[in-house]
Design a protein around this motif. Sequence first.
Motif, PDB file in Angstrom:
ATOM      1  N   HIS A   1      -0.786  -2.987 -33.796  1.00  0.00           N
ATOM      2  CA  HIS A   1      -1.184  -2.635 -35.160  1.00  0.00           C
ATOM      3  C   HIS A   1      -0.069  -3.045 -36.113  1.00  0.00           C
ATOM      4  O   HIS A   1       1.118  -2.996 -35.736  1.00  0.00           O
TER       5      HIS A   1
ATOM      6  N   LYS B   1     -14.649   1.742 -34.340  1.00  0.00           N
ATOM      7  CA  LYS B   1     -14.864   3.112 -34.846  1.00  0.00           C
ATOM      8  C   LYS B   1     -14.657   4.169 -33.762  1.00  0.00           C
ATOM      9  O   LYS B   1     -14.430   5.342 -34.063  1.00  0.00           O
TER      10      LYS B   1
ATOM     11  N   GLY C   1      -2.500  12.982 -42.461  1.00  0.00           N
ATOM     12  CA  GLY C   1      -2.002  11.752 -43.065  1.00  0.00           C
ATOM     13  C   GLY C   1      -0.953  11.952 -44.145  1.00  0.00           C
ATOM     14  O   GLY C   1       0.120  11.349 -44.101  1.00  0.00           O
TER      15      GLY C   1
ATOM     16  N   GLU D   1       2.976  10.774 -44.099  1.00  0.00           N
ATOM     17  CA  GLU D   1       3.465   9.786 -45.068  1.00  0.00           C
ATOM     18  C   GLU D   1       4.648  10.296 -45.884  1.00  0.00           C
ATOM     19  O   GLU D   1       5.503   9.515 -46.295  1.00  0.00           O
TER      20      GLU D   1
ATOM     21  N   THR E   1      -3.381   5.139 -34.807  1.00  0.00           N
ATOM     22  CA  THR E   1      -2.605   5.758 -35.892  1.00  0.00           C
ATOM     23  C   THR E   1      -3.376   5.707 -37.209  1.00  0.00           C
ATOM     24  O   THR E   1      -3.160   6.551 -38.085  1.00  0.00           O
ATOM     25  N   SER E   2      -4.300   4.750 -37.346  1.00  0.00           N
ATOM     26  CA  SER E   2      -5.154   4.711 -38.553  1.00  0.00           C
ATOM     27  C   SER E   2      -6.037   5.950 -38.604  1.00  0.00           C
ATOM     28  O   SER E   2      -6.259   6.524 -39.678  1.00  0.00           O
ATOM     29  N   THR E   3      -6.532   6.372 -37.438  1.00  0.00           N
ATOM     30  CA  THR E   3      -7.337   7.597 -37.339  1.00  0.00           C
ATOM     31  C   THR E   3      -6.510   8.787 -37.809  1.00  0.00           C
ATOM     32  O   THR E   3      -6.997   9.649 -38.556  1.00  0.00           O
TER      33      THR E   3
ATOM     34  N   ARG F   1       3.609   0.183 -40.496  1.00  0.00           N
ATOM     35  CA  ARG F   1       3.493   0.910 -41.765  1.00  0.00           C
ATOM     36  C   ARG F   1       4.818   1.625 -42.032  1.00  0.00           C
ATOM     37  O   ARG F   1       5.434   2.153 -41.108  1.00  0.00           O
TER      38      ARG F   1
ATOM     39  N   LEU G   1      -3.812   8.830 -39.785  1.00  0.00           N
ATOM     40  CA  LEU G   1      -3.473   8.781 -41.213  1.00  0.00           C
ATOM     41  C   LEU G   1      -4.674   9.113 -42.094  1.00  0.00           C
ATOM     42  O   LEU G   1      -4.502   9.604 -43.218  1.00  0.00           O
ATOM     43  N   SER G   2      -5.892   8.867 -41.592  1.00  0.00           N
ATOM     44  CA  SER G   2      -7.088   9.193 -42.392  1.00  0.00           C
ATOM     45  C   SER G   2      -7.495  10.659 -42.237  1.00  0.00           C
ATOM     46  O   SER G   2      -8.434  11.119 -42.881  1.00  0.00           O
ATOM     47  N   SER G   3      -6.786  11.403 -41.374  1.00  0.00           N
ATOM     48  CA  SER G   3      -7.071  12.835 -41.181  1.00  0.00           C
ATOM     49  C   SER G   3      -6.226  13.670 -42.141  1.00  0.00           C
ATOM     50  O   SER G   3      -5.440  13.136 -42.930  1.00  0.00           O
ATOM     51  N   CYS G   4      -6.376  14.989 -42.047  1.00  0.00           N
ATOM     52  CA  CYS G   4      -5.607  15.888 -42.921  1.00  0.00           C
ATOM     53  C   CYS G   4      -4.106  15.801 -42.653  1.00  0.00           C
ATOM     54  O   CYS G   4      -3.288  16.234 -43.472  1.00  0.00           O
TER      55      CYS G   4
END
Length: 439
Positions: free
Chosen positions: A212, A79, A93, A97, A84-86, A215, A88-91
């Motif tokens: 990772h 956490k 993302g 995409e 990059t997961s951080t 994607r 993509l989970s932000s505004c």
Amino acid sequence: MKKSRGRTGRKRRRKHLKSFMDAVNCSHKLEYIQLKKWLKERGFEDSNLRPAEFWGTGRGLMTTKALQAGDVIISLPEKCLLTTSTVLSSCLGGHIESWKPPVSPLLALCTFLIAERHAGDRSPWKPYLDVLPKTHTCPACLEPDVINLLPNPLKKKAQEQKMMIQELFRSSRAFFSSLQPLFAESTGSIFNFSALEWAWCTVNTRTIYMEHPHRDCFSLEPDVYALAPYLDLLNHNPNVQVKAGFNEQTRSYEIWTNSPCKKYQEVLICYGPHDNQRLLLEYGFVAMDNPHSSVYVSADTLLKYFSPLDKQRKAKVSILKDHGFLENLTFGWEGPSWRLLTALKVLGLAAEQFACWRRVLLGGVSSARNEQQALAAAAKICQFLIEETQHVLVQISQLKKDKENLKPHLALVEMLRSEDLKILQKSAEILCNLNLGTA
């Protein structure tokens, strides 16, 4: 039981005092208090490491208990990692995409850092951003006057690094513009060149290696970056041994030490067996007495010591090039490298010995004379590099007086060149003994 007030007690107190004199504890500073609180909210608990300023290495981490081989230095929960997961989970993302062609994982991280730094107090990553360096000392950030003082191979790589960031900025402008709906201010003023340069250097110098899964929203470049708050305060020492990796059971990135560390000393890790040129290029610092350090010999310098009238010179150069013997030719703490001596032997082959070049490349001997000539040529090249390095050190001393603003960067190059000089002087001594032995 009373505290010892005798000689042993005094010695112990002096020893502890010396440890504290070598380091200034910074854990009371607001930015570190906030960072530790922020990390605790994400599951990180640590009572043994303290941020401190050290005389030799600058900012780092000090241990409050003795560490033995096999101990875990740090275990940072998933956490806490910025990946990059951080992003993509932000505004950001949705914009990433939908953008075509896909952005690289590196650009995604840079974009996130710039956006979060711009958000200031509104950023959930503020406690981490507050302890990141405001400026960097990677060659890409150095002034041209300073870059010109670097050894030629590093100078070329520094210029390439600068151009790479410039090209990334040029090619990313349209993507940055597409983010305008997220910001009240112009994206041109937020995602400017200096912001991208800072973010790129932050990712390049501070990330840990962590694979990772690919994607489709990212380009095919490897997604192997993770920024690790607090853990990234650990400094490098080429002589320590550690093991590091992501622990799937604990879902944490962990570092174990294979080298003991005394109480109240700086905890050091090894970033890899890198020479000083690589350390400066990738991390922006130089390690003193680095056992992995080398001084590189360029092909141009090599060829200066062989006659252009040699009819087989072109063929010899072609052979060396085809077999990769015009690169990574070095002087080290143990003298000229085998690759350098081999290249010198091939270039020094007499006409009647030329057919033996394969044997020489494989480590064979063509003649005692050829061996002696190679050592003599190595000594001349070494002396040339010593004089060149001494000349540059004089230039640096003068520039430090004339250009106060460049002093920190000049001091860095001075350290690099001073280490090079020590290596060359050691190599010259070894070659002198070898030449005396073959005379």
